[in-house]
Design an enzyme around this catalytic site. Structure first.
Site, short mmCIF file in Angstrom:
data_model
loop_
_atom_site.label_atom_id
_atom_site.label_comp_id
_atom_site.label_asym_id
_atom_site.label_seq_id
_atom_site.Cartn_x
_atom_site.Cartn_y
_atom_site.Cartn_z
N PHE A 156 3.48 -8.98 7.52
CA PHE A 156 3.85 -9.79 6.34
C PHE A 156 2.62 -10.09 5.50
O PHE A 156 2.33 -11.23 5.16
CB PHE A 156 4.55 -11.06 6.80
N GLY A 157 1.88 -9.02 5.15
CA GLY A 157 0.78 -9.15 4.20
C GLY A 157 1.33 -9.06 2.79
O GLY A 157 2.51 -9.33 2.54
N ARG A 158 0.46 -8.65 1.85
CA ARG A 158 0.85 -8.65 0.44
C ARG A 158 2.07 -7.77 0.17
O ARG A 158 2.99 -8.15 -0.54
CB ARG A 158 -0.30 -8.15 -0.43
N ILE A 159 2.07 -6.56 0.76
CA ILE A 159 3.17 -5.63 0.46
C ILE A 159 4.46 -6.11 1.12
O ILE A 159 5.52 -6.13 0.49
CB ILE A 159 2.80 -4.19 0.89
N ARG A 180 1.30 -10.43 13.05
CA ARG A 180 0.40 -10.70 14.20
C ARG A 180 -0.11 -12.15 14.19
O ARG A 180 -0.42 -12.68 15.24
CB ARG A 180 -0.73 -9.69 14.27
N THR A 240 6.70 2.74 4.84
CA THR A 240 5.76 3.05 3.75
C THR A 240 4.34 2.69 4.19
O THR A 240 3.45 2.59 3.35
CB THR A 240 6.09 2.26 2.46
N ARG A 242 1.97 3.63 7.57
CA ARG A 242 1.24 4.82 7.99
C ARG A 242 2.10 5.55 9.01
O ARG A 242 2.79 4.92 9.83
CB ARG A 242 -0.10 4.46 8.63
N GLU A 271 0.20 14.19 7.98
CA GLU A 271 0.68 14.68 6.68
C GLU A 271 -0.41 15.49 5.97
O GLU A 271 -1.60 15.23 6.18
CB GLU A 271 1.15 13.49 5.81
N HIS A 289 4.43 10.56 0.42
CA HIS A 289 3.42 9.49 0.31
C HIS A 289 3.24 9.03 -1.16
O HIS A 289 2.17 9.18 -1.75
CB HIS A 289 2.07 9.97 0.89
N GLY A 291 3.94 5.81 -2.24
CA GLY A 291 3.94 4.34 -2.34
C GLY A 291 3.25 3.79 -3.58
O GLY A 291 3.82 3.02 -4.35
#
Ligand code: DGY
Length: 323
Positions: A156-159, A180, A240, A242, A271, A289, A291
């Site tokens: 639950f970071g910025r993205i 985390r 989205t 890794r 990839e 890829h 995003g």
């Protein structure tokens, strides 16, 4: 003053390359193909800064050097698990990334994937292009309603927060979060989200699960067969973040044996090679890829790299230092 010499490993938007070359002695990789370990060793010996992207693996062989000319690796992108931070520390190299400026666009793409897989958009597009569409009928390509469903967000970071905002305010989705560290109550409150302690608790609650944690060794195969088995049989997995965060073989088996409803991936292990086991899965949407792939984000990422370089070479602390 002599301009610092910087290596740009891939082509960047023209406006950014132009601004970069005003302040720096810029070496461009005009082939726009990924460089190898030897190229990086040469760059680390001769350039003051190296400006890599996610396609550049800077670690191991490429960093086995006693001393280097390079003082900063300014990554074009937010994820930096392709850079060996411990080796950079040993060599006294500062490492920066480009957070914030791609969060909205990456969240938009996560929602694109979520909608595509729920509404079977990829299958429909393939059907039209391959001349297989026979016309409207009540039972044709029937998908799953998104509005009001439960979305699990891992990381639950910025993205992750941008995805939650879109899903909650745009689609009335209920948001469950696993992160985390403990998320501040006021951040959870913005989307009426609930935080759970672990992935095992989150999986069975959700109709959709979207991954927004970092990659790297720490999270490799975090979504494994045991955790996939905890998902509802009609739930969807979106990635989205890794590729290595998902055990792709376990995912392909879950799709083959219909133990989950479907998946949508923008990132893959190794990839651009795609695991053949995934290629045959129908209920799987795959994008290459994309995003952060908007003109706005890709330019902003480049300008953010330039800001970090200016700060560093003018003696200030770069705002996006990660080591
Ligand atoms: C990022 O910024 O991490 C994107 O995945 C592109 O590297």
């Amino acid at each position: 003053m002599v301009k610092p010499k910087v290596l740009v490993t891939r082509r960047w938007p023209a406006a950014v390359e132009a601004q970069l070359s005003e302040s720096f002695d810029t070496v461009l990789n005009t082939s726009d193909k990924p460089l190898g370990p030897e190229d990086f060793r040469a760059a680390l010996s001769s350039c003051d800064a190296v400006l890599p992207t996610v396609t550049d693996s800077i670690g191991g062989e490429a960093m086995q050097m006693k001393s280097v000319q390079t003082r900063i690796i300014a990554n074009y992108g937010v994820g930096y698990t392709h850079i060996d931070i411990a080796a950079a520390n040993d060599l006294g190299i500062t490492v920066t990334n480009t957070p914030d400026v791609l969060s909205e666009c990456t969240a938009d793409l996560a929602m694109t994937l979520l909608l595509m897989v729920a509404r079977r958009a990829g299958e429909g597009e393939r059907e039209i292009r391959e001349g297989r569409w026979t016309g409207w009928r009540p039972t044709h390509l029937v998908g799953t309603k998104v509005s009001g469903k439960t979305l699990g967000i891992i990381g639950f970071g910025r993205i992750g927060q941008e995805v939650a905002r879109r899903a909650h305010h745009g689609f009335g989705m209920k948001i469950v979060v696993q992160n985390r560290s403990k998320v501040a109550p006021e951040v959870l409150a913005q989307c009426n989200a609930t935080q759970v302690d672990d992935i095992e608790t989150l999986m069975p609650l959700c109709d959709f699960v979207s991954l927004h944690c970092p990659g790297g060794a720490e999270n490799r195969n975090m979504i494994n067969s045991a955790r996939l088995e905890l998902m509802k049989p009609d739930a969807f997995l979106i990635n989205t973040a890794r590729g290595e965060v998902i055990d792709e073989l376990a995912l392909s088996q879950a799709l083959w044996f219909n133990t989950i409803g479907g998946a949508a991936l923008d990132v893959f292990v190794g990839e651009p090679r795609i695991n053949p086991a995934l290629l045959d899965c129908d209920r799987l949407v795959m994008l290459p890829h994309l995003g952060s792939a908007t003109h706005e984000s890709r330019e902003a990422m480049g300008f953010r790299v330039i800001d970090n370089l200016r700060d560093f070479f003018e003696g200030r602390e770069p705002r996006d230092r990660v080591n």
